[in-house]
Design a protein around this motif. Structure first.
Motif, PDB file in Angstrom:
ATOM      1  N   GLU A  70     -13.507   5.281  -4.910  1.00  0.00           N
ATOM      2  CA  GLU A  70     -12.642   4.139  -5.208  1.00  0.00           C
ATOM      3  C   GLU A  70     -12.781   3.692  -6.655  1.00  0.00           C
ATOM      4  O   GLU A  70     -13.877   3.638  -7.195  1.00  0.00           O
ATOM      5  N   TRP A  71     -11.649   3.365  -7.236  1.00  0.00           N
ATOM      6  CA  TRP A  71     -11.574   2.802  -8.582  1.00  0.00           C
ATOM      7  C   TRP A  71     -10.651   1.593  -8.515  1.00  0.00           C
ATOM      8  O   TRP A  71      -9.736   1.548  -7.692  1.00  0.00           O
ATOM      9  N   GLU A 105     -16.299   9.742   2.546  1.00  0.00           N
ATOM     10  CA  GLU A 105     -15.846   8.487   1.962  1.00  0.00           C
ATOM     11  C   GLU A 105     -15.010   8.771   0.718  1.00  0.00           C
ATOM     12  O   GLU A 105     -15.385   9.606  -0.106  1.00  0.00           O
ATOM     13  N   ALA A 117      -8.037   4.614  -3.889  1.00  0.00           N
ATOM     14  CA  ALA A 117      -9.052   5.383  -3.179  1.00  0.00           C
ATOM     15  C   ALA A 117      -8.638   6.853  -3.215  1.00  0.00           C
ATOM     16  O   ALA A 117      -7.617   7.234  -2.647  1.00  0.00           O
ATOM     17  N   LYS A 149      -6.308  -1.282  -6.252  1.00  0.00           N
ATOM     18  CA  LYS A 149      -7.423  -0.446  -5.794  1.00  0.00           C
ATOM     19  C   LYS A 149      -6.864   0.929  -5.454  1.00  0.00           C
ATOM     20  O   LYS A 149      -5.866   1.047  -4.741  1.00  0.00           O
ATOM     21  N   SER A 202       0.848  -1.185   0.000  1.00  0.00           N
ATOM     22  CA  SER A 202       0.000   0.000   0.000  1.00  0.00           C
ATOM     23  C   SER A 202       0.884   1.235   0.000  1.00  0.00           C
ATOM     24  O   SER A 202       2.045   1.182   0.403  1.00  0.00           O
ATOM     25  N   HIS A 215      -8.992  10.509  -2.082  1.00  0.00           N
ATOM     26  CA  HIS A 215      -9.502  11.262  -0.940  1.00  0.00           C
ATOM     27  C   HIS A 215      -9.798  12.686  -1.413  1.00  0.00           C
ATOM     28  O   HIS A 215      -8.896  13.485  -1.616  1.00  0.00           O
ATOM     29  N   ASP A 225      -3.687   0.265  -3.030  1.00  0.00           N
ATOM     30  CA  ASP A 225      -3.603  -1.017  -2.340  1.00  0.00           C
ATOM     31  C   ASP A 225      -3.495  -2.136  -3.361  1.00  0.00           C
ATOM     32  O   ASP A 225      -4.200  -2.130  -4.387  1.00  0.00           O
ATOM     33  N   ALA A 263      -4.226   9.982  -2.855  1.00  0.00           N
ATOM     34  CA  ALA A 263      -4.878   8.717  -3.184  1.00  0.00           C
ATOM     35  C   ALA A 263      -4.134   7.595  -2.464  1.00  0.00           C
ATOM     36  O   ALA A 263      -2.911   7.633  -2.335  1.00  0.00           O
ATOM     37  N   ARG A 264      -4.884   6.635  -1.992  1.00  0.00           N
ATOM     38  CA  ARG A 264      -4.285   5.454  -1.365  1.00  0.00           C
ATOM     39  C   ARG A 264      -4.335   4.319  -2.371  1.00  0.00           C
ATOM     40  O   ARG A 264      -5.394   4.015  -2.924  1.00  0.00           O
TER      41      ARG A 264
END
Length: 139
Positions: free
Chosen positions: A53-54, A50, A43, A41, A9, A45, A31, A28-29
């Motif tokens: 997510e893509w 929330e 995510a 994945k 991550s 922000h 993973d 963006a996170r």
């Protein structure tokens, strides 16, 4: 950035490209897990409660660092300007469109760690097709 034997991550700084305005920074996170070896994945922000997510194909991000890749909803391509090399990521959905740019170095480092977890061409070794089929056939 974190990684273990089966997951990786990272947090990636992005800039939301807004026409006729200054780019908006966001995080963006990313993973990755050996349980889903073809996908990353992401995510985004955006300041909402929330994240958005893509799911991206790992290969799409890898190729997009070097040359334009992707059709339709997700496109990735390199940008060679003065200073740090960047990569552009364009997303399209029924709800709208967005374009981001990010420095190549942290993205490439993250991708490198994913290939240490599951080498290119060996993704199929990490997928149990029988259990996947059974899971989808269950009512």
């Amino acid at each position: 950035m974190n990684s273990s034997g089966i997951t990786a991550s990272a947090e990636l700084g992005l800039r939301l490209v807004v026409p006729d305005r200054t780019a908006v920074p966001l995080v963006a996170r990313l993973d990755y897990t050996a349980d889903d070896p073809y996908a990353i994945k992401v995510a985004f922000h955006t300041g909402e409660d929330e994240p958005v997510e893509w799911i991206f194909a790992r290969e799409l991000l890898t190729v997009g660092i070097v040359r334009a890749a992707g059709d339709g909803d997700v496109r990735v391509w390199p940008e060679k300007g003065a200073g740090e090399r960047t990569v552009n990521i364009a997303l399209s959905s029924p709800f709208g469109q967005a374009q981001f740019d990010a420095e190549v170095s942290p993205l490439a480092e993250f991708l490198h760690r994913t290939y240490e977890i599951v080498p290119a061409g060996q993704e199929g070794d990490y997928v149990d097709l029988d259990s996947e089929i059974e899971r989808h056939l269950q009512p």
